[in-house]
Motif scaffolding. Structure first.
Motif, PDB file in Angstrom:
ATOM      1  N   VAL A  61       0.892  -1.069   0.390  1.00  9.41           N
ATOM      2  CA  VAL A  61      -0.390  -0.376  -0.191  1.00  9.41           C
ATOM      3  C   VAL A  61       0.774   1.288  -0.442  1.00  9.41           C
ATOM      4  O   VAL A  61       2.051   1.307   0.713  1.00  9.41           O
ATOM      5  CB  VAL A  61      -0.921   0.021   1.150  1.00  9.41           C
ATOM      6  CG1 VAL A  61      -1.814   1.172   1.160  1.00  9.41           C
ATOM      7  CG2 VAL A  61      -1.734  -0.702   1.194  1.00  9.41           C
ATOM      8  N   ARG A  67      -3.857   9.600   1.748  1.00  6.92           N
ATOM      9  CA  ARG A  67      -5.068   8.436   0.957  1.00  6.92           C
ATOM     10  C   ARG A  67      -4.548   7.353   0.940  1.00  6.92           C
ATOM     11  O   ARG A  67      -2.683   7.070   0.181  1.00  6.92           O
ATOM     12  CB  ARG A  67      -4.673   9.197  -0.527  1.00  6.92           C
ATOM     13  CG  ARG A  67      -5.579   8.181  -1.754  1.00  6.92           C
ATOM     14  CD  ARG A  67      -5.903   9.449  -3.044  1.00  6.92           C
ATOM     15  NE  ARG A  67      -6.439   8.675  -4.311  1.00  6.92           N
ATOM     16  CZ  ARG A  67      -6.816   9.055  -4.711  1.00  6.92           C
ATOM     17  NH1 ARG A  67      -6.466  10.393  -5.459  1.00  6.92           N
ATOM     18  NH2 ARG A  67      -6.519   8.334  -5.957  1.00  6.92           N
ATOM     19  N   ARG A  68      -4.490   6.459   1.151  1.00  8.05           N
ATOM     20  CA  ARG A  68      -3.874   5.113   0.989  1.00  8.05           C
ATOM     21  C   ARG A  68      -4.413   4.277  -0.597  1.00  8.05           C
ATOM     22  O   ARG A  68      -5.552   4.187  -0.929  1.00  8.05           O
ATOM     23  CB  ARG A  68      -4.545   4.332   2.147  1.00  8.05           C
ATOM     24  CG  ARG A  68      -4.730   4.738   3.435  1.00  8.05           C
ATOM     25  CD  ARG A  68      -4.670   3.686   4.467  1.00  8.05           C
ATOM     26  NE  ARG A  68      -4.433   1.797   4.542  1.00  8.05           N
ATOM     27  CZ  ARG A  68      -2.874   2.395   5.527  1.00  8.05           C
ATOM     28  NH1 ARG A  68      -2.560   2.989   5.611  1.00  8.05           N
ATOM     29  NH2 ARG A  68      -2.936   0.647   5.183  1.00  8.05           N
ATOM     30  N   GLN A  69      -3.216   3.960  -1.227  1.00  9.56           N
ATOM     31  CA  GLN A  69      -3.830   3.523  -2.518  1.00  9.56           C
ATOM     32  C   GLN A  69      -2.700   1.670  -2.743  1.00  9.56           C
ATOM     33  O   GLN A  69      -1.579   1.674  -2.539  1.00  9.56           O
ATOM     34  CB  GLN A  69      -3.270   4.476  -3.285  1.00  9.56           C
ATOM     35  CG  GLN A  69      -3.948   4.945  -3.942  1.00  9.56           C
ATOM     36  CD  GLN A  69      -4.533   6.177  -4.851  1.00  9.56           C
ATOM     37  OE1 GLN A  69      -2.564   6.943  -5.155  1.00  9.56           O
ATOM     38  NE2 GLN A  69      -4.818   6.139  -6.296  1.00  9.56           N
ATOM     39  N   SER A  70      -3.493   0.950  -3.378  1.00  8.57           N
ATOM     40  CA  SER A  70      -2.490  -0.504  -4.173  1.00  8.57           C
ATOM     41  C   SER A  70      -2.118  -0.708  -4.665  1.00  8.57           C
ATOM     42  O   SER A  70      -2.134   0.606  -5.820  1.00  8.57           O
ATOM     43  CB  SER A  70      -3.632  -1.371  -3.921  1.00  8.57           C
ATOM     44  OG  SER A  70      -4.650  -0.988  -5.579  1.00  8.57           O
ATOM     45  N   ASP A  73      -3.276  -0.966  -8.431  1.00  9.65           N
ATOM     46  CA  ASP A  73      -4.126   0.009  -8.630  1.00  9.65           C
ATOM     47  C   ASP A  73      -3.250   1.585  -9.168  1.00  9.65           C
ATOM     48  O   ASP A  73      -3.237   1.575 -10.223  1.00  9.65           O
ATOM     49  CB  ASP A  73      -5.050   0.121  -7.948  1.00  9.65           C
ATOM     50  CG  ASP A  73      -6.256  -0.115  -7.299  1.00  9.65           C
ATOM     51  OD1 ASP A  73      -6.271  -1.334  -7.609  1.00  9.65           O
ATOM     52  OD2 ASP A  73      -6.844   0.007  -5.999  1.00  9.65           O
ATOM     53  N   LEU A  74      -1.876   1.988  -8.546  1.00  6.36           N
ATOM     54  CA  LEU A  74      -1.385   2.669  -9.103  1.00  6.36           C
ATOM     55  C   LEU A  74      -0.544   1.748 -10.529  1.00  6.36           C
ATOM     56  O   LEU A  74      -0.027   3.549 -11.276  1.00  6.36           O
ATOM     57  CB  LEU A  74      -0.021   3.184  -8.058  1.00  6.36           C
ATOM     58  CG  LEU A  74      -1.093   3.761  -6.847  1.00  6.36           C
ATOM     59  CD1 LEU A  74       0.098   4.029  -5.101  1.00  6.36           C
ATOM     60  CD2 LEU A  74      -1.040   5.776  -7.490  1.00  6.36           C
TER      61      LEU A  74
END
Length: 124
Positions: A61, A67-70, A73-74
């Motif tokens: 992550v 803001r937390r994004q995998s 996804d990024l």
């Protein structure tokens, strides 16, 4: 729970060697966290952890501000490659080791996007 603890311990033990490229990019760490390891630098934090449950997985992550994004996804949003490059299922020690390598490679490929304008060294 004993098995899950063993898989988290694998992340603690083997993850740092695979993510050393983060140190060259100005991150501090690794910090041991309850489910894995974390790296930090001003405004950007990266957490690599094993999560148990019905479908155990290894996940990375990226945290920027609140803001937390995998990583997956990024990685796909940045055009680095397909989500299949960043698989997460990890129910055995062998899969945890494989996922650590895959996610380290994906993060290293994504890093220039996360640190625009900075020279990001290789190694890892």
């Amino acid at each position: 729970m004993r098995r899950r603890t063993g898989l988290v311990e694998l992340v603690h033990e083997e993850g740092p060697a695979l993510f050393t490229f983060l140190l060259a990019a100005g991150f501090e760490g690794p910090e041991r966290i309850s489910d894995g390891i974390a790296y930090h630098r001003m405004g950007l934090h990266i957490e690599i952890g094993h999560h148990g449950g019905r479908e155990p997985e290894l996940g990375t992550v990226v945290v920027r501000g609140d803001r937390r994004q995998s990583l997956a996804d990024l990685y796909t949003a940045a055009g680095c490659g397909p989500a299949q490059d960043v698989p997460s299922n990890a129910h055995s020690p062998a899969l945890v080791r494989t996922r650590l390598r895959q996610q380290a490679a994906a993060l290293q490929r994504l890093l220039p996007t996360l640190l625009p304008g900075e020279a990001v060294g290789g190694g890892g």
